[in-house]
Design an enzyme around this catalytic site. Structure first.
Site, short mmCIF file in Angstrom:
data_model
loop_
_atom_site.label_atom_id
_atom_site.label_comp_id
_atom_site.label_asym_id
_atom_site.label_seq_id
_atom_site.Cartn_x
_atom_site.Cartn_y
_atom_site.Cartn_z
N GLY A 11 0.81 -1.22 0.00
CA GLY A 11 0.00 0.00 0.00
C GLY A 11 0.84 1.27 0.00
N SER A 35 -6.03 -5.85 -2.23
CA SER A 35 -7.39 -5.32 -2.41
C SER A 35 -7.36 -3.82 -2.66
CB SER A 35 -8.25 -5.63 -1.18
OG SER A 35 -7.62 -5.16 0.00
N ASN A 36 -6.28 -3.15 -2.22
CA ASN A 36 -6.17 -1.71 -2.47
C ASN A 36 -4.77 -1.34 -2.91
OD1 ASN A 36 -7.47 0.82 -2.56
ND2 ASN A 36 -6.48 1.42 -0.63
N TYR A 154 -14.38 3.45 11.57
CA TYR A 154 -12.95 3.35 11.22
C TYR A 154 -12.10 3.68 12.44
CZ TYR A 154 -8.38 4.79 9.47
OH TYR A 154 -7.02 4.95 9.30
N ASN A 183 -1.60 13.43 8.49
CA ASN A 183 -2.01 13.30 7.08
C ASN A 183 -0.80 13.07 6.16
OD1 ASN A 183 -4.32 14.58 8.47
ND2 ASN A 183 -5.19 14.65 6.43
N ASN A 203 -9.41 12.17 -0.65
CA ASN A 203 -8.48 13.00 0.11
C ASN A 203 -7.96 14.16 -0.72
OD1 ASN A 203 -7.59 9.91 1.39
ND2 ASN A 203 -8.45 11.49 2.66
N LEU A 204 -7.60 15.22 -0.02
CA LEU A 204 -7.22 16.47 -0.68
C LEU A 204 -6.03 16.32 -1.63
CD1 LEU A 204 -7.49 19.57 -0.88
CD2 LEU A 204 -5.90 19.73 1.06
N ARG A 235 -5.02 20.76 8.66
CA ARG A 235 -4.52 19.42 8.94
C ARG A 235 -3.00 19.48 9.06
NH1 ARG A 235 -9.14 19.17 9.41
NH2 ARG A 235 -10.64 17.68 8.59
N ARG A 298 -17.88 19.36 4.36
CA ARG A 298 -18.11 17.92 4.17
C ARG A 298 -18.57 17.34 5.52
NH1 ARG A 298 -13.10 14.17 2.19
NH2 ARG A 298 -12.20 14.91 4.14
P1 NAD Z 1 -3.42 1.44 1.69
O1 NAD Z 1 -4.83 1.05 1.43
O2 NAD Z 1 -2.65 2.03 0.56
O3 NAD Z 1 -2.61 0.19 2.26
C1 NAD Z 1 -3.23 -0.85 2.99
C2 NAD Z 1 -2.78 -2.17 2.40
O4 NAD Z 1 -3.41 -3.25 3.09
C3 NAD Z 1 -3.15 -2.33 0.92
O5 NAD Z 1 -2.01 -2.77 0.20
C4 NAD Z 1 -4.25 -3.38 0.92
O6 NAD Z 1 -4.27 -4.13 -0.28
C5 NAD Z 1 -3.89 -4.20 2.14
N1 NAD Z 1 -5.03 -4.89 2.76
C6 NAD Z 1 -6.27 -4.40 3.01
N2 NAD Z 1 -7.04 -5.35 3.56
C7 NAD Z 1 -6.27 -6.47 3.69
C8 NAD Z 1 -6.51 -7.77 4.19
N3 NAD Z 1 -7.70 -8.13 4.68
N4 NAD Z 1 -5.49 -8.67 4.16
C9 NAD Z 1 -4.27 -8.31 3.65
N5 NAD Z 1 -3.99 -7.08 3.15
C10 NAD Z 1 -4.98 -6.17 3.18
O7 NAD Z 1 -3.43 2.42 2.93
P2 NAD Z 1 -2.27 3.31 3.53
O8 NAD Z 1 -2.63 4.71 3.29
O9 NAD Z 1 -0.95 2.80 3.12
O10 NAD Z 1 -2.51 3.03 5.09
C11 NAD Z 1 -1.83 2.00 5.77
C12 NAD Z 1 -2.37 1.91 7.19
O11 NAD Z 1 -2.23 3.18 7.81
C13 NAD Z 1 -3.86 1.55 7.26
O12 NAD Z 1 -4.03 0.67 8.34
C14 NAD Z 1 -4.54 2.88 7.54
O13 NAD Z 1 -5.71 2.73 8.29
C15 NAD Z 1 -3.47 3.60 8.35
N6 NAD Z 1 -3.56 5.08 8.23
C16 NAD Z 1 -3.49 5.67 7.00
C17 NAD Z 1 -3.60 7.06 6.89
C18 NAD Z 1 -3.53 7.76 5.57
O14 NAD Z 1 -3.84 8.95 5.52
N7 NAD Z 1 -3.13 7.12 4.47
C19 NAD Z 1 -3.75 7.83 8.05
C20 NAD Z 1 -3.80 7.19 9.28
C21 NAD Z 1 -3.69 5.80 9.35
C1 UD1 Z 2 -9.67 11.89 6.02
C2 UD1 Z 2 -10.47 11.04 6.95
C3 UD1 Z 2 -9.52 10.53 8.03
C4 UD1 Z 2 -8.35 9.77 7.42
C5 UD1 Z 2 -7.64 10.68 6.42
C6 UD1 Z 2 -6.53 9.99 5.69
C7 UD1 Z 2 -12.76 11.94 6.85
C8 UD1 Z 2 -13.81 12.70 7.58
N1 UD1 Z 2 -11.56 11.82 7.49
O1 UD1 Z 2 -9.13 12.88 6.83
O2 UD1 Z 2 -10.17 9.71 8.95
O3 UD1 Z 2 -7.44 9.36 8.43
O4 UD1 Z 2 -8.59 11.15 5.46
O5 UD1 Z 2 -7.03 8.93 4.93
O6 UD1 Z 2 -12.96 11.43 5.75
N2 UD1 Z 2 -10.83 18.71 1.37
C9 UD1 Z 2 -11.40 19.56 0.46
N3 UD1 Z 2 -11.75 19.06 -0.78
C10 UD1 Z 2 -11.53 17.75 -1.12
C11 UD1 Z 2 -10.94 16.89 -0.16
C12 UD1 Z 2 -10.61 17.39 1.07
O7 UD1 Z 2 -11.60 20.73 0.74
O8 UD1 Z 2 -11.88 17.35 -2.24
C13 UD1 Z 2 -10.42 19.25 2.69
C14 UD1 Z 2 -11.14 18.58 3.87
O9 UD1 Z 2 -12.33 19.25 4.14
C15 UD1 Z 2 -10.08 18.74 4.97
C16 UD1 Z 2 -8.74 18.68 4.21
O10 UD1 Z 2 -9.06 18.99 2.86
O11 UD1 Z 2 -10.18 19.99 5.58
C17 UD1 Z 2 -8.07 17.32 4.27
O12 UD1 Z 2 -9.00 16.32 3.84
P1 UD1 Z 2 -8.56 14.80 3.61
O13 UD1 Z 2 -7.35 14.75 2.77
O14 UD1 Z 2 -9.78 14.06 3.17
O15 UD1 Z 2 -8.11 14.32 5.05
P2 UD1 Z 2 -8.90 14.35 6.46
O16 UD1 Z 2 -10.21 15.03 6.35
O17 UD1 Z 2 -7.95 14.83 7.49
#
Ligand code: NAD
Ligand code: UD1
Length: 344
Positions: A11, A35-36, A154, A183, A203-204, A235, A298
């Site tokens: 991921g 899956s992702n 979540y 973030n 996400n933004l 953020r 949102r």
């Molecule tokens: P991502 O979706 O890119 O990576 C997650 C990976 O887990 C993917 O490769 C997916 O295929 C795999 N996966 C999902 N379900 C699975 C299953 N049942 N068995 C095996 N593999 C599985 O997400 P990411 O952004 O890299 O995030 C990684 C972790 O960090 C996640 O647990 C997420 O909740 C956490 N997290 C992410 C963010 C963010 O903003 N990206 C913020 C806070 C926490």
């Molecule tokens: C979102 C999730 C959070 C998750 C994080 C990373 C929600 C409510 N929260 O957080 O749980 O950990 O993503 O995966 O979904 N924005 C815009 N226009 C857009 C997209 C976002 O204005 O098209 C703004 C949002 O209102 C926010 C900021 O950009 O103020 C960041 O948004 P985003 O990237 O989605 O992250 P979070 O809201 O922090």
């Protein structure tokens, strides 16, 4: 150097962490069901990190698959010493619509993982938690002693896993790091690996890079009436390479820590940025204009999330070093070289 299992290693955050760990000389096994994500991310991570990864396609909820990974590593005389657990589901809106799936993958998956670890005497674990477990805070910066108040499935599932892991650490034989990411954005500076969301990004940051790539027209800024310097949401964005490096620090720390260790650490820069700060920062770093309009808030968004990363600095000697300009330049390098992500 250690032999490490990385769940969800293909991921976004996992693939960048694999590069950093390969560079440090660790031996990696990745478990991912893709899956992702795409196996191409792992191929590229190996080239960037200069090492090889043993990849297992499987589900984190499958005990037989997990037990085989630990048993095979033992049989090959490279027992797994630690696990970094990224695998999980992360979309807030989806978690509200499908709570059962979120509890199943995030909590039951983690429970299955720690049971297999326990059975094979591997009790060192770094866990991906999230800033969203703080709920709707009103005092800043966020510090780890503030009580979590998760408001959607979540975040609730992530907080439940933290509590399970803390309970394991309290038994005296586990070493745990709950890492609360703020973030993460950007990409490896090579532009070879990066964030590859399926469909239209929620996400933004990926939304902005896809506008720059011509895949999307214009950004909807969700609200400009928040109590912030320009009215848009704040953020704590951090470069994904800084976050990847934090995992290497956490791993090293745990591997030499006492068995009853339980760390909970915020990972961010400590410098909150508004939506418009990010838009303008991207324009400055890349020279590309981003069309946007102001829309309604949102549902579920909070005005501000901003951490104190001091505890991570004190404990791990880690701080985020990269700037917003770095995040934008590297994120754009990835998006422009791979306009359709790993799907050519
Ligand atoms: P991502 O979706 O890119 O990576 C997650 C990976 O887990 C993917 O490769 C997916 O295929 C795999 N996966 C999902 N379900 C699975 C299953 N049942 N068995 C095996 N593999 C599985 O997400 P990411 O952004 O890299 O995030 C990684 C972790 O960090 C996640 O647990 C997420 O909740 C956490 N997290 C992410 C963010 C963010 O903003 N990206 C913020 C806070 C926490
Ligand atoms: C979102 C999730 C959070 C998750 C994080 C990373 C929600 C409510 N929260 O957080 O749980 O950990 O993503 O995966 O979904 N924005 C815009 N226009 C857009 C997209 C976002 O204005 O098209 C703004 C949002 O209102 C926010 C900021 O950009 O103020 C960041 O948004 P985003 O990237 O989605 O992250 P979070 O809201 O922090």
């Amino acid at each position: 150097m250690a032999s490490v299992l990385i769940t969800g290693g293909a991921g976004f955050i996992g693939s960048h962490t694999c590069v950093v760990l390969l560079e440090a000389g660790h031996e990696l096994v990745v478990l991912d069901d893709f899956s992702n994500s795409s196996p191409v991310a792992l191929e590229r991570a190996q080239l960037l990190g200069g090492g090889s990864i043993r990849c297992v396609r499987g589900d984190i909820r499958d005990p037989a698959c997990l037990n085989a990974i630990f048993a095979n590593a033992q049989a090959a005389d490279t027992p797994i010493e630690a696990v970094i657990h990224f695998a999980g589901l992360k979309a807030v809106g989806e978690s509200v619509a499908e709570p059962l799936r979120y509890w199943d993958v995030n909590l039951c998956g983690s429970r299955t993982l720690v049971a297999a670890m326990d059975a094979h005497h591997c009790r060192t674990l770094v866990f991906s938690s999230t800033s969203t477990i703080y709920g709707e805070p009103t005092r800043f910066p966020l510090v780890e002693t503030m009580a979590p108040a998760p408001i959607h499935p979540y975040a609730q599932s992530k907080w439940a896993v933290e509590q399970l892991l803390n309970a394991l650490a309290a038994t005296g034989s586990w070493r745990i790091a709950n890492l609360r990411y703020f973030n993460p954005v950007g990409a490896h500076p090579s532009g070879q690996i990066g964030e590859d969301p399926l469909g239209i990004p929620n996400n933004l940051f990926p939304f902005i890079t896809q506008i720059a790539a011509g895949r999307l027209e214009s950004l909807r800024v969700f609200g400009n009436d928040y109590p912030t310097h320009d009215g848009t949401g704040i953020r704590d964005y951090l470069h994904v390479m800084d976050l990847a490096e934090a995992h290497a620090h956490a791993l090293d720390h745990l591997l030499s820590a006492a068995p009853e260790t339980a760390l909970t650490l915020n990972l961010g820069t400590g410098q909150g940025l508004s939506v418009l700060d990010v838009v303008h920062g991207f324009e400055q770093a890349t020279g590309i204009s981003i069309l946007y309009s102001i829309c309604a808030r949102r549902p579920g968004d909070v005005p501000r999330l901003e951490c104190s990363p001091q505890l991570a600095e004190q404990t791990l000697g880690w701080t985020a070093k990269r700037s917003l300009a770095d995040m934008c330049r590297d994120g754009w390098a990835w998006q422009s070289a791979n306009p359709h992500g790993y799907r050519r």
